[in-house]
Enzyme design. Structure first.
Site, PDB file in Angstrom:
ATOM      1  N   LYS A 188      39.486  43.496  41.335  1.00 23.97           N
ATOM      2  CA  LYS A 188      38.706  42.335  41.773  1.00 23.97           C
ATOM      3  C   LYS A 188      37.297  42.807  42.141  1.00 23.97           C
ATOM      4  O   LYS A 188      37.081  43.456  43.140  1.00 23.97           O
ATOM      5  CB  LYS A 188      39.379  41.661  42.968  1.00 23.97           C
ATOM      6  CG  LYS A 188      38.736  40.335  43.354  1.00 23.97           C
ATOM      7  CD  LYS A 188      39.567  39.561  44.368  1.00 23.97           C
ATOM      8  CE  LYS A 188      38.939  38.205  44.690  1.00 23.97           C
ATOM      9  NZ  LYS A 188      37.628  38.330  45.375  1.00 23.97           N
ATOM     10  N   ASP A 215      15.359  55.487  23.851  1.00 19.82           N
ATOM     11  CA  ASP A 215      14.567  54.436  24.505  1.00 19.82           C
ATOM     12  C   ASP A 215      13.233  54.221  23.792  1.00 19.82           C
ATOM     13  O   ASP A 215      12.786  53.093  23.589  1.00 19.82           O
ATOM     14  CB  ASP A 215      14.296  54.827  25.966  1.00 19.82           C
ATOM     15  CG  ASP A 215      15.578  54.748  26.795  1.00 19.82           C
ATOM     16  OD1 ASP A 215      15.523  55.004  28.010  1.00 19.82           O
ATOM     17  OD2 ASP A 215      16.637  54.430  26.194  1.00 19.82           O
ATOM     18  N   ALA A 216      12.598  55.340  23.417  1.00 17.04           N
ATOM     19  CA  ALA A 216      11.261  55.221  22.810  1.00 17.04           C
ATOM     20  C   ALA A 216      11.344  54.440  21.499  1.00 17.04           C
ATOM     21  O   ALA A 216      10.471  53.630  21.182  1.00 17.04           O
ATOM     22  CB  ALA A 216      10.687  56.606  22.571  1.00 17.04           C
ATOM     23  N   SER A 235      39.713  28.469  42.835  1.00 19.00           N
ATOM     24  CA  SER A 235      39.702  29.594  43.763  1.00 19.00           C
ATOM     25  C   SER A 235      40.944  30.423  43.508  1.00 19.00           C
ATOM     26  O   SER A 235      41.724  30.108  42.598  1.00 19.00           O
ATOM     27  CB  SER A 235      39.728  29.064  45.193  1.00 19.00           C
ATOM     28  OG  SER A 235      38.413  28.893  45.614  1.00 19.00           O
TER      29      SER A 235
HETATM   30  C1  LIG Z   1      40.368  32.486  36.407  1.00 19.70           C
HETATM   31  C2  LIG Z   1      40.951  32.756  37.780  1.00 19.70           C
HETATM   32  C3  LIG Z   1      40.871  31.467  38.622  1.00 19.70           C
HETATM   33  C4  LIG Z   1      42.398  33.189  37.666  1.00 19.70           C
HETATM   34  C5  LIG Z   1      40.151  33.849  38.433  1.00 19.70           C
HETATM   35  N1  LIG Z   1      39.345  33.536  39.457  1.00 19.70           N
HETATM   36  C6  LIG Z   1      38.577  34.489  40.044  1.00 19.70           C
HETATM   37  N2  LIG Z   1      37.796  34.071  41.103  1.00 19.70           N
HETATM   38  C7  LIG Z   1      38.142  32.751  41.678  1.00 19.70           C
HETATM   39  C8  LIG Z   1      37.821  32.739  43.122  1.00 19.70           C
HETATM   40  N3  LIG Z   1      36.455  33.074  43.354  1.00 19.70           N
HETATM   41  C9  LIG Z   1      35.798  32.486  44.376  1.00 19.70           C
HETATM   42  N4  LIG Z   1      34.534  32.885  44.617  1.00 19.70           N
HETATM   43  C10 LIG Z   1      33.868  32.299  45.624  1.00 19.70           C
HETATM   44  C11 LIG Z   1      34.479  31.318  46.419  1.00 19.70           C
HETATM   45  C12 LIG Z   1      35.789  30.952  46.130  1.00 19.70           C
HETATM   46  N5  LIG Z   1      36.451  31.550  45.118  1.00 19.70           N
HETATM   47  C13 LIG Z   1      35.949  34.269  42.708  1.00 19.70           C
HETATM   48  C14 LIG Z   1      36.413  34.406  41.291  1.00 19.70           C
HETATM   49  C15 LIG Z   1      38.595  35.830  39.555  1.00 19.70           C
HETATM   50  C16 LIG Z   1      37.827  36.883  40.067  1.00 19.70           C
HETATM   51  C17 LIG Z   1      37.934  38.152  39.501  1.00 19.70           C
HETATM   52  C18 LIG Z   1      37.083  39.245  40.028  1.00 19.70           C
HETATM   53  N6  LIG Z   1      36.284  39.009  41.053  1.00 19.70           N
HETATM   54  O1  LIG Z   1      37.116  40.367  39.502  1.00 19.70           O
HETATM   55  C19 LIG Z   1      38.855  38.353  38.413  1.00 19.70           C
HETATM   56  N7  LIG Z   1      39.010  39.587  37.837  1.00 19.70           N
HETATM   57  N8  LIG Z   1      39.594  37.319  37.954  1.00 19.70           N
HETATM   58  C20 LIG Z   1      39.477  36.094  38.478  1.00 19.70           C
HETATM   59  N9  LIG Z   1      40.240  35.108  37.939  1.00 19.70           N
END
Ligand SMILES: CC(C)(C)c1nc(N2CCN(c3ncccn3)CC2)c2cc(C(N)=O)c(N)nc2n1
Length: 338
Positions: free
Chosen positions: A123, A39-40, A88
């Site tokens: 996720k 770090d330093a 989504s």
């Molecule tokens: C690219 C796709 C659509 C297949 C996709 N969509 C994701 N999400 C969509 C819905 N999301 C969402 N968030 C708020 C409101 C509605 N939908 C939150 C992200 C993913 C979220 C994660 C994760 N969290 O680790 C992940 N490993 N892969 C994802 N892959």
């Protein structure tokens, strides 16, 4: 006579050398979790670069580590349209719903190869964000918003050390969209709530709210203090950059300098997906960040493209959720926000 005397060129070279040294050290520390510099030493080199940039502002580049934390708070956030919508995810709450999803996409796909497999990704329970790169430089960052439009929070996202300000490739594409989850580690979440309790401030209810709330802070210095982290999970770009299978797209994100959740796994059959899901129901409590399920995606890019999207979801992915913890073990000692 040329303005650039030997000293100016030497200074410019030193600034570029410092930038590279600091970027490599920061990448090793924040993305690879393998510090390569004390770090330093980092601090001394950082101060040397800051001094050079202050004496010669023309040497400042947008990807300089000194440019991560802006001094000016925003007065508000601009609403911006995503280049590509953020979709989504359909949810499945048990094995039966997972199998029904599997039957549905199989009926829709014209010809499903016998070896069509899945990729399981933990996720991460954070805030979805979109990063836009042009010619390798981070030019914009935004919240997911409603999937079509989000809030422009570039200054805040630049403070996240695991988000590269420049892609690690000497042939960057003209444009690249990277999506991922900004999150707060459990340790950092607990530290922040301990601080807030000490100052009689309202506590964050959970790491997801803490991350989302931090991203909407007007002052980037506050965002920097919170020390958010980031896992990338989606890459989209011009033709040859984007037709990768799922596992290869995650490897590509890593090679470009992004953090990718390391426990992703290719599962040839749905049985292995269910096995992964139950294995990680136990193991995930030992992770330094919150998860709320497993995102199951088809490995084959051709199948992904053939199946496409509904109004809201990709047909080729589903979120297999863990039951919401009543008193999540990691958070049990945290009092709920009153
Ligand atoms: C690219 C796709 C659509 C297949 C996709 N969509 C994701 N999400 C969509 C819905 N999301 C969402 N968030 C708020 C409101 C509605 N939908 C939150 C992200 C993913 C979220 C994660 C994760 N969290 O680790 C992940 N490993 N892969 C994802 N892959």
């Amino acid at each position: 006579a040329s303005q650039t005397g030997p000293t100016t060129t030497a200074i410019a070279q030193r600034a570029s050398e410092l930038r590279q040294l600091l970027q490599q050290a920061s990448y090793a520390y924040y993305v690879l979790d393998q510090p390569v510099m004390e770090d330093a030493v980092y601090d001394r080199l950082y101060r040397e670069l800051q001094d050079l940039e202050q004496q010669h502002p023309s040497l400042i580049t947008p990807d300089s580590p000194t440019q991560r934390v802006g001094e000016q708070p925003a007065t508000g956030f601009e609403s911006v349209q995503h280049r590509i919508p953020l979709y989504s995810l359909e949810n499945a709450f048990d094995a039966e719903e997972l199998r029904s999803w599997d039957q549905r996409w199989r009926k829709l796909a014209p010809d499903v190869p016998a070896d069509a497999g899945y990729v399981c990704e933990l996720k991460i329970d954070g805030a979805a964000i979109a990063l836009s790169y042009e010619n390798g430089l981070l030019v914009r960052g935004a919240t997911r918003g409603d999937g079509t439009r989000g809030e422009e929070i570039t200054a805040n996202l630049r403070t996240i050390k695991s988000i590269p300000l420049r892609l690690q490739t000497d042939q960057p594409p003209e444009w690249l969209e990277v999506r991922g989850e900004a999150f707060l580690s459990l340790t950092r979440f607990k530290q922040l709530n301990t601080e807030r309790e000490k100052h009689g401030e309202a506590l964050f209810a959970n790491p997801r709210n803490a991350a989302a709330g931090t991203l909407r802070q007007l002052d980037p210095r506050i965002v920097a203090e919170r020390q958010l982290d980031f896992f990338a999970y989606s890459i989209q770009g011009p033709n040859d950059w984007a037709n990768l299978d799922q596992a290869a797209s995650l490897d590509c994100l890593q090679s470009l300098g992004f953090r990718v959740e390391p426990h992703r796994q290719t599962c040839p059959t749905l049985a292995e997906v269910e096995q992964y899901f139950s294995d990680w129901d136990a193991r995930r409590r030992d992770l330094p960040y919150l998860t709320d399920g497993v995102v199951v995606k088809l490995q084959s890019r051709r199948l992904q493209d053939e199946l496409g999207f509904t109004q809201k979801f990709p047909r080729w992915a589903i979120a297999l959720k863990y039951p919401a913890d009543e008193a999540p073990t990691q958070l049990q000692h945290v009092t709920v926000q009153v």
